[in-house]
Every structure is written in C-alpha cells, then in structure tokens.
Design a protein around this motif. Structure first.
Motif, mmCIF file in Angstrom:
data_model
loop_
_atom_site.group_PDB
_atom_site.id
_atom_site.type_symbol
_atom_site.label_atom_id
_atom_site.label_comp_id
_atom_site.label_asym_id
_atom_site.label_seq_id
_atom_site.Cartn_x
_atom_site.Cartn_y
_atom_site.Cartn_z
ATOM 1 N N GLN A 1 -36.410 15.763 -70.699
ATOM 2 C CA GLN A 1 -37.083 14.478 -70.502
ATOM 3 C C GLN A 1 -36.857 13.574 -71.705
ATOM 4 O O GLN A 1 -36.612 12.367 -71.548
ATOM 5 C CB GLN A 1 -38.577 14.693 -70.273
ATOM 6 C CG GLN A 1 -39.340 13.422 -69.960
ATOM 7 C CD GLN A 1 -40.795 13.678 -69.648
ATOM 8 O OE1 GLN A 1 -41.331 14.736 -69.971
ATOM 9 N NE2 GLN A 1 -41.453 12.733 -69.016
ATOM 10 N N GLN A 2 -36.909 14.125 -72.903
ATOM 11 C CA GLN A 2 -36.677 13.328 -74.100
ATOM 12 C C GLN A 2 -35.251 12.806 -74.157
ATOM 13 O O GLN A 2 -35.011 11.661 -74.571
ATOM 14 C CB GLN A 2 -36.997 14.170 -75.340
ATOM 15 C CG GLN A 2 -38.480 14.450 -75.518
ATOM 16 C CD GLN A 2 -38.763 15.415 -76.653
ATOM 17 O OE1 GLN A 2 -37.895 16.198 -77.063
ATOM 18 N NE2 GLN A 2 -39.967 15.362 -77.181
ATOM 19 N N LEU A 3 -34.284 13.616 -73.736
ATOM 20 C CA LEU A 3 -32.890 13.172 -73.707
ATOM 21 C C LEU A 3 -32.710 12.045 -72.694
ATOM 22 O O LEU A 3 -31.973 11.083 -72.945
ATOM 23 C CB LEU A 3 -31.973 14.351 -73.361
ATOM 24 C CG LEU A 3 -31.834 15.426 -74.451
ATOM 25 C CD1 LEU A 3 -31.086 16.640 -73.915
ATOM 26 C CD2 LEU A 3 -31.121 14.866 -75.677
ATOM 27 N N LEU A 4 -33.384 12.161 -71.555
ATOM 28 C CA LEU A 4 -33.313 11.097 -70.555
ATOM 29 C C LEU A 4 -33.911 9.803 -71.106
ATOM 30 O O LEU A 4 -33.320 8.720 -70.974
ATOM 31 C CB LEU A 4 -34.057 11.524 -69.285
ATOM 32 C CG LEU A 4 -34.131 10.472 -68.165
ATOM 33 C CD1 LEU A 4 -32.745 10.188 -67.603
ATOM 34 C CD2 LEU A 4 -35.081 10.926 -67.060
ATOM 35 N N LYS A 5 -35.076 9.904 -71.736
ATOM 36 C CA LYS A 5 -35.740 8.709 -72.275
ATOM 37 C C LYS A 5 -34.893 8.052 -73.363
ATOM 38 O O LYS A 5 -34.862 6.824 -73.473
ATOM 39 C CB LYS A 5 -37.114 9.084 -72.821
ATOM 40 C CG LYS A 5 -38.148 9.364 -71.742
ATOM 41 C CD LYS A 5 -39.500 9.688 -72.356
ATOM 42 C CE LYS A 5 -40.563 9.862 -71.272
ATOM 43 N NZ LYS A 5 -41.896 10.183 -71.852
ATOM 44 N N ALA A 6 -34.218 8.861 -74.159
ATOM 45 C CA ALA A 6 -33.374 8.302 -75.223
ATOM 46 C C ALA A 6 -32.251 7.450 -74.628
ATOM 47 O O ALA A 6 -31.909 6.391 -75.167
ATOM 48 C CB ALA A 6 -32.796 9.430 -76.071
ATOM 49 N N THR A 7 -31.691 7.912 -73.512
ATOM 50 C CA THR A 7 -30.652 7.124 -72.841
ATOM 51 C C THR A 7 -31.249 5.880 -72.196
ATOM 52 O O THR A 7 -30.666 4.787 -72.257
ATOM 53 C CB THR A 7 -29.955 7.978 -71.769
ATOM 54 O OG1 THR A 7 -29.443 9.170 -72.369
ATOM 55 C CG2 THR A 7 -28.808 7.213 -71.127
ATOM 56 N N GLN A 8 -32.425 6.020 -71.596
ATOM 57 C CA GLN A 8 -33.061 4.881 -70.925
ATOM 58 C C GLN A 8 -33.444 3.765 -71.891
ATOM 59 O O GLN A 8 -33.479 2.595 -71.508
ATOM 60 C CB GLN A 8 -34.304 5.359 -70.168
ATOM 61 C CG GLN A 8 -33.986 6.188 -68.928
ATOM 62 C CD GLN A 8 -35.240 6.693 -68.241
ATOM 63 O OE1 GLN A 8 -36.197 7.095 -68.901
ATOM 64 N NE2 GLN A 8 -35.248 6.688 -66.923
ATOM 65 N N GLN A 9 -33.724 4.127 -73.134
ATOM 66 C CA GLN A 9 -34.135 3.120 -74.116
ATOM 67 C C GLN A 9 -33.040 2.095 -74.374
ATOM 68 O O GLN A 9 -33.312 0.980 -74.840
ATOM 69 C CB GLN A 9 -34.536 3.799 -75.425
ATOM 70 C CG GLN A 9 -35.894 4.490 -75.351
ATOM 71 C CD GLN A 9 -36.230 5.245 -76.627
ATOM 72 O OE1 GLN A 9 -35.395 5.362 -77.539
ATOM 73 N NE2 GLN A 9 -37.444 5.770 -76.702
ATOM 74 N N MET A 10 -31.808 2.443 -74.064
ATOM 75 C CA MET A 10 -30.690 1.529 -74.291
ATOM 76 C C MET A 10 -30.469 0.580 -73.122
ATOM 77 O O MET A 10 -29.629 -0.311 -73.192
ATOM 78 C CB MET A 10 -29.412 2.334 -74.561
ATOM 79 C CG MET A 10 -29.479 3.169 -75.838
ATOM 80 S SD MET A 10 -27.954 4.069 -76.190
ATOM 81 C CE MET A 10 -28.014 5.372 -74.949
ATOM 82 N N ALA A 11 -31.221 0.769 -72.038
ATOM 83 C CA ALA A 11 -31.055 -0.076 -70.850
ATOM 84 C C ALA A 11 -31.642 -1.460 -71.078
ATOM 85 O O ALA A 11 -32.620 -1.628 -71.808
ATOM 86 C CB ALA A 11 -31.713 0.587 -69.644
ATOM 87 N N VAL A 12 -31.066 -2.456 -70.417
ATOM 88 C CA VAL A 12 -31.468 -3.850 -70.647
ATOM 89 C C VAL A 12 -32.667 -4.268 -69.809
ATOM 90 O O VAL A 12 -33.375 -5.214 -70.157
ATOM 91 C CB VAL A 12 -30.290 -4.810 -70.364
ATOM 92 C CG1 VAL A 12 -29.168 -4.568 -71.354
ATOM 93 C CG2 VAL A 12 -29.786 -4.639 -68.929
ATOM 94 N N ASP A 13 -32.900 -3.607 -68.663
ATOM 95 C CA ASP A 13 -34.044 -3.955 -67.823
ATOM 96 C C ASP A 13 -34.507 -2.718 -67.055
ATOM 97 O O ASP A 13 -33.906 -1.642 -67.164
ATOM 98 C CB ASP A 13 -33.706 -5.102 -66.861
ATOM 99 C CG ASP A 13 -32.485 -4.823 -65.998
ATOM 100 O OD1 ASP A 13 -32.238 -3.630 -65.666
ATOM 101 O OD2 ASP A 13 -31.769 -5.766 -65.644
ATOM 102 N N GLU A 14 -35.580 -2.872 -66.254
ATOM 103 C CA GLU A 14 -36.160 -1.732 -65.550
ATOM 104 C C GLU A 14 -35.198 -1.145 -64.530
ATOM 105 O O GLU A 14 -35.120 0.075 -64.386
ATOM 106 C CB GLU A 14 -37.469 -2.151 -64.861
ATOM 107 C CG GLU A 14 -38.184 -1.034 -64.123
ATOM 108 C CD GLU A 14 -38.673 0.081 -65.029
ATOM 109 O OE1 GLU A 14 -39.088 1.135 -64.494
ATOM 110 O OE2 GLU A 14 -38.637 -0.071 -66.267
ATOM 111 N N LYS A 15 -34.475 -1.979 -63.817
ATOM 112 C CA LYS A 15 -33.531 -1.466 -62.832
ATOM 113 C C LYS A 15 -32.460 -0.611 -63.499
ATOM 114 O O LYS A 15 -32.123 0.477 -63.019
ATOM 115 C CB LYS A 15 -32.877 -2.609 -62.057
ATOM 116 C CG LYS A 15 -31.907 -2.127 -60.974
ATOM 117 C CD LYS A 15 -31.387 -3.275 -60.136
ATOM 118 C CE LYS A 15 -30.363 -2.785 -59.119
ATOM 119 N NZ LYS A 15 -30.888 -1.745 -58.215
ATOM 120 N N ALA A 16 -31.935 -1.098 -64.631
ATOM 121 C CA ALA A 16 -30.924 -0.326 -65.357
ATOM 122 C C ALA A 16 -31.536 0.959 -65.927
ATOM 123 O O ALA A 16 -30.899 2.010 -65.943
ATOM 124 C CB ALA A 16 -30.331 -1.174 -66.478
#
Length: 434
Positions: A120-135
């Motif tokens: 879950q932490q690895l997923l969140k780390a990748t998600q933090q780089m997304a520009v918006d909620e959809k991404a």
C-alpha cells in the motif's frame, strides 16, 4: 488439548469477510477435536456477527489494558490460546504468559499485515506523483520483488511488531506460501514456527450444479468495504477500469452489461459512486455471496495491493465464475496452475480480458473448469484439518523442547514484558485516575 481460548480481534462475521469465514473454520476444527472453546474479544458486538453460543462456544467480552483479563484467564486456565492476528497477541500475549505459562500460544495471521501495508505504501508513493484524482486512481498495481518488499518492510514498525509476535508464539497459522517463503528466507523465521493451512473446510466441487454461461449476466465484485484493498479496487474500477470495459463493449457493437459491487459496511463515499446510467451499481451487503457470484458471468478483482488468499476469488471458483484479477490478486491462489480467467496488471489488458471472457462461451467454459482444477489439485491436495490436528498434538507433547529451540522467541517475550506490559499497566492506571 481440552480447553481452548480464542482471543478475537473482532467477533467473527463469516458472511462479511474471508477472515470471518476463516475464524469460524478454526472454531469448528477445535470443536471437532472435542475441545471446550471460549471466544473472547474486546471489539464491540457487530450487526452481522455469528452466534457462537449456538454451536456451544462460550462468549466473553473483555477489555483492553485492564487487569480484569488476568483474573479471567487465570480462572479459565486454557490449555491453548489462539490469537486472532498479531494485534491481539501484543495486547494479551504477555498476560497469557504470566497467568498460564504452559498454555500453547498460537497465532492466526490471516494474512501478513506488514506485507499488505508495504504494498500500500509503494502504491501511495506512486500516486503522489499524479497530477489529479483521475490520474491518481489510474496507477497500475504494485509490482515488487521479494527483495524489494523486504527492503520496504524491514524498517517498518508494523513488520517488526508482526514478526516479533510470530517468534513469541509457539505456532503461526499461514494461508499463503508466498508469505511463508518471505518470512523464512528474508526474516529468518524457522520453518517449525509456521504451519501452512489455507483452508480447513473443503466443500464439494459441484460443476454440474452451477448455472451455465447463458444463464448468467453482468460483472460482479465483492468485498468488505472496511478492507482497504477492496475499497481501493472500487476506486480503480470507477475511475479507469469500468469506463474502459464499457468502451470495449461499445467498440465491439455489444450492449454493455452492468457491474454489481457488493460488500459489507459500505460508507457514504462508496454509495455516492452508485451510477446506474454508467452501469455502476453499489449493491452493499450480500445476504448470500455464493448466490450473487453464481448469477454473475465474470468476477472482477482488480487488487492493486494486498496479501493472503482472496475470499472473493475462492468464492468465484466454487461458483464456477471465471475472474479477471491482477498478479497480487492471484498470488498464492493457484500453485502455478492455469488461472481460472485472466491475470492483467495494465488497465487495457484488464478491460480486454473482461470483454473476451464475457463474450466467448468456449473460453468461459475452459476458464470455469480451470477454477475447479485449482480447487481440486491445489487447495484440496492435502487434508489440512488432519495435518493441523496432528501438528497441535505434537506441539503439545513437545512444548518444552520446541520452546527451548526458539531462543529468539524467549528473548522477545522477556523484553515484551518490560515494554508492552508496562505501557498497558500505565494506561490502566491513567484510566483509573480519571
């Protein structure tokens, strides 16, 4: 063993989660061994809890950080105590060791919580780089090797606590061979402290008794909304996967079916996603999960992180329902046998596989049979009930020798008494002064 105490993290809800079904299986195993079983929990009584009294199990409400438990367990004097997940071992293990030092201490891990958290932490780390909620909600599932997972886990508080609990116990019950391998080869847990038993009940495989391809319709996914991997999979479906799947049907010139999402305890943020115009139906609690699964043509289980055995995929196999899932979803679920559907980690592949399974009767029937093959040749290859009963008897007969061989466990129990014990006693004294 004549008298067993189970300390539950929650009261078992077999119709709400795979963990609840697992706990009920363990209770029934102990009853079949002619043991007297008591079940205690500090959790609030829940709406969908199983009535343990009805099958001859004594129920007891207990409190955290309270010496009243000491009096209870001292009077009970069980021959063995089974801890439901490592949290309960942390809270009550030292008290059991003080009041009933000869009692066997068994840990039911359910799944490896620290592994799930690491992913879950690895997923969140990748998600933090997304520009918006959809991404953010379109990020692919976690793909990490065992070595990479160990690097993520070895410094985490949860992994250190969970592995310490495994060492402190005389035996830990495991449902995933991948997790056993990780514990033995990266965390140096001795094989003697682990016991693999994915399922204790083996329902008959009734291939002729399930609806055929033409009698089914729609996609389904199911899972307790309080379980974070399930909620995350709903978000991935909503923001990326389901729109892609519907587009595949439109492109193929076929009317798009519906997606029915079932699960206990849906929060308002989940029910707000309900959108019949998009074929996205939040159904909530399923009275009969097997009936729901049998009526669906394809099960979707897009898990981006998680651990252990996935109850929804086991239900799908028993129901003869092919599934589309991810590598994490299929982990420890087939033993290398051909998957009963498709495994896809990219959104495009996931959507394409969903369309093919839904539209092709011959492919659907082939994958249905592969699900029955997995049940028969992987999950039912051993009588885990008999094996576990024998292991418990051997452990009881040789407990002094086995504990002597586990020096790390002895050392951790010694230090736990000097930390967890004092913290609990401080909390109790503080609460008493209020």
């Amino acid at each position: 063993m004549k008298h067993i105490l189970i300390i539950g993290y929650v009261w078992p809800e077999p119709k709400s989660s795979a963990a609840g079904s697992r706990m009920l299986e363990l209770v029934q195993l102990l009853l079949a061994m002619n043991c007297r079983v008591a079940f205690a929990s500090a959790a609030a009584l829940s709406e969908h809890r199983f009535d343990l009294n009805a099958i001859g199990v004594t129920e007891k409400a207990i409190a955290l950080n309270c010496s009243s438990f000491d009096e209870f367990v001292r009077e009970l004097q069980p021959d063995a105590v089974l801890f439901d997940r490592f949290f309960t071992e942390e809270q009550f293990g030292w008290r059991v060791a003080q009041q009933c030092p000869t009692a066997l201490r068994i840990l039911d891990t359910e799944d490896l919580h620290s592994l799930r958290q690491a992913r879950q932490q690895l997923l969140k780390a990748t998600q933090q780089m997304a520009v918006d909620e959809k991404a953010r909600q379109s990020v692919s599932p976690v793909r990490a090797t065992a070595a990479e997972l160990y690097t993520q886990m070895c410094t985490s508080d949860m992994a250190q606590r969970e592995v310490a609990a495994i060492f402190r116990c005389d035996l830990s019950l495991m449902i995933s061979e991948v997790e056993m391998d990780l514990l033995q080869h990266y965390f140096s847990v001795p094989a003697a402290l682990l016991f693999y038993c994915p399922f204790l009940r083996q329902p008959a495989i009734n291939a002729a008794g399930v609806p055929d391809f033409s009698a089914r319709q729609h996609f389904v996914t199911i899972g307790n909304f309080r379980h974070e991997p399930n909620w995350d999979s709903v978000l991935w479906l909503k923001h990326q996967l389901w729109p892609l799947i519907r587009t595949q049907f439109v492109t193929a010139g076929v009317a798009a079916p519906e997606l029915h999402i079932y699960g206990a305890y849906p929060p308002p943020k989940a029910t707000q996603l309900h959108n019949p115009k998009e074929g996205f139906h939040i159904k909530g609690w399923a009275v009969d999960a097997h009936a729901v699964m049998q009526n669906a043509r394809v099960c979707l289980a897009p898990l981006r992180f998680g651990a252990g055995i996935k109850g929804k995929l086991m239900d799908a196999m028993h129901s003869g329902t092919p599934s589309v899932t991810t590598t994490i979803g299929s982990e420890s679920m087939s033993g290398g046998l051909a998957w009963c559907g498709a495994v896809a980690d990219s959104a495009d592949e996931f959507a394409r596989a969903a369309l093919e399974l839904y539209q092709q009767p011959s492919l659907w029937q082939e994958k249905q049979q592969q699900g029955f093959n997995i049940l028969r040749d992987y999950f039912y290859r051993c009588d885990y009930t008999a094996l576990l009963q024998q292991r418990l008897r051997t452990l009881e007969e040789n407990i002094a020798t086995e504990r002597q061989a586990n020096f790390i466990g002895q050392m951790l129990r010694h230090h736990q008494h000097k930390s967890t014990q004092y913290m609990a006693q401080w909390i109790e004294a503080k609460n008493r002064d209020r």
